[in-house]
Design an enzyme around this catalytic site. Structure first.
Site, PDB file in Angstrom:
ATOM      1  CE1 TYR A 227       0.976  47.322 -22.133  1.00 25.92           C
ATOM      2  CE2 TYR A 227       1.133  45.498 -23.689  1.00 25.92           C
ATOM      3  CZ  TYR A 227       1.189  45.972 -22.400  1.00 25.92           C
ATOM      4  OH  TYR A 227       1.470  45.109 -21.365  1.00 25.92           O
TER       5      TYR A 227
ATOM      6  CG  ASP B  38       6.458  45.606 -29.773  1.00 21.46           C
ATOM      7  OD1 ASP B  38       6.377  44.382 -29.996  1.00 21.46           O
ATOM      8  OD2 ASP B  38       5.918  46.162 -28.801  1.00 21.46           O
TER       9      ASP B  38
ATOM     10  CE  LYS C 280       1.432  39.181 -27.097  1.00 16.76           C
ATOM     11  NZ  LYS C 280       0.285  39.330 -26.267  1.00 16.76           N
TER      12      LYS C 280
END
Ligand SMILES: Cc1ncc(COP(=O)(O)O)c(C=O)c1O
Length: 451
Positions: free
Chosen positions: A154, A256, A283
């Protein structure tokens, strides 16, 4: 799976009445009661009221240990004094402006000095947005348009990476050439033709698929510890091999690190190896405020430089690099020292050991997965190797839902996927409390566990 018998009756579950009322009211205005798909669980989620350190109190007044930390983003838990002070100081002077500010420079400098592969960096407001930016930079740099990603990984909800995230045995095709499957309605069917799906941790298949598709690929995306795929730890040397092969085929390698950045002082790339051309961040680098960033090789990042004529790639939105986020992010990153990274990773190992001892004592075919400060409950008896292993060897999701609900009743918040993460306010006490709560939760979940 078998489970032990409860020795004493579990105390009554805490009330969820106020959460239920808010959920029912919210459902009249927001489809599903909340804007965040990842945080819904049956019958309704608890509503947060306030957080302090590693504890979150819900609207019914129930305090719990928070092992979700806004989906891994609150590396210092809630209301960390240094971050609050940075935000308060910045707020007095302004929350947003279109002019650049020194705060952006300071966070950029910190991250460039922290991560050897990042020579230049630009900020945005979410991980998704910055994975998208990285893909666009790769396309503009290479003049190619297809991308490759690993099966089950994801990377947010940009069209071209919402592919092969939740493939099923019925549609995932042969492992030697996995099918590209849509992860959402609303994607143009052409998206699937643009994405090559590759199995993780299989160097021979990687090599063969790149031999076939390499010359068409602009970018190859990898998350060093992909949660949706069961958090398979990269096999030794696998990311180095990926680096060599992408270099060989002229493909821009994108890490990522929206989640994995917490795993090393310089992110997952430091912990597991390989050298990305570009890294997408999010984040933890925002100190609890909305954030994203893309950084990497100066020659690729130069494509969005407007100082020498119109940039080849447009980037930047109204709230990109807003000073509030930049100030909070710098405070968070400066506080997340190398020593803290290592302490939190060791605490993660202690938690996994405690969980595994518990599962073994109960004779359950379960184990603790993840790595470093990212931990998860797995309904299988060995750590995950790749997505297909996770998807086929895992027990039913309903069991995890029952354990998740029982853990909430026992005062611990994990995600409905059974993932948990640590924050710096935590120490041995909180980790051991998690294991004791899990023990009681397994008792409590007995009658809810579908066979
Ligand atoms: C690995 C990974 N990449 C990208 C994203 C997208 O980040 P955001 O939710 O900030 O858009 C996420 C979100 O959880 C993620 O886990």
């Amino acid at each position: 799976m078998t489970a032990g018998t409860p020795s004493v009756p579990a105390p009554p579950a805490p009330s969820h009445a106020a959460s239920q009322r808010l959920f029912e009211e919210a459902s009249r205005y927001i489809p599903g009661g909340s804007s965040r798909v990842h945080y819904f669980y049956e019958p309704f989620p608890i509503y947060a009221h306030h957080g302090a350190g590693c504890r979150l109190t819900d609207v019914d007044g129930v305090e719990r240990l928070d092992f979700v930390n806004n989906m891994t983003s609150l590396i210092h838990g809630h209301a960390h004094p240094r971050i609050l002070a940075a935000i308060a100081d910045q707020m007095q002077r302004g929350t947003a402006w279109s002019e650049p500010g020194e705060e952006e420079l300071r966070l950029a400098k910190h991250l460039v000095e922290r991560v050897p592969s990042i020579e230049r960096i630009r900020f945005g407001n979410s991980g998704t947005e910055n994975v998208m930016m990285a893909v666009k930079l790769a396309r503009a740099f290479t003049g190619r348009h297809k991308i490759a990603k690993f099966e089950g990984f994801y990377h947010g909800y940009y069209d071209y990476i919402q592919v092969s995230v939740k493939s099923l045995p019925a549609n995932w095709g042969p492992e030697a050439e996995p099918a590209s499957t849509p992860n959402s309605g609303g994607l143009s069917p052409t998206v699937l033709d643009e994405v090559v799906t590759i199995p993780f941790n299989k160097p021979e298949l990687l090599e063969a698929l790149l031999a076939r598709h390499g010359r068409d690929l602009a970018a190859f995306l990898v998350d060093p510890l992909a949660s949706q795929a069961g958090s398979p730890v990269p096999a030794p040397g696998f990311l180095d091999r990926l680096t060599e092969l992408t270099r060989h085929h002229g493909i821009v390698l994108i890490y990522d690190e929206v989640v994995s950045f917490r795993l090393g002082y310089a992110g997952g790339q430091e912990r597991y190896g390989g050298t990305p051309d570009l890294t997408a961040l999010g984040k933890i680098i925002g100190g609890g405020l909305p954030v994203g960033a893309v950084g990497g090789r100066a020659d690729i990042m130069a494509l969005c430089d407007p100082t020498k004529g119109p940039p080849k790639v447009l980037s930047g939105g109204t709230f990109s690099a807003n000073p509030l986020t930049m100030a909070a992010g710098l405070a968070a990153m400066e506080t997340y020292t190398r020593a803290e990274v290592e302490r939190l990773n060791a605490l993660g190992a202690r938690l996994r050991d405690g969980m595994n001892a518990l599962f073994a004592a109960r004779g359950l075919s379960m184990c603790a997965g993840g790595d470093g400060s990212l931990v998860r409950i797995l309904l299988m008896d060995e750590p995950v190797r790749d997505y297909r292993h996770f998807a086929t060897a895992s027990g039913p999701a309903k069991r995890l839902a029952a354990i998740h609900a029982a853990l909430l009743d026992e005062g611990v918040i994990v995600t409905r996927m059974g993932t948990a993460c640590l924050s710096t306010p935590m120490g041995d006490g909180e980790v051991d409390a998690f294991v004791r709560a899990l023990d009681r939760a397994l008792d409590r979940a007995l009658d809810r566990l579908p066979s």
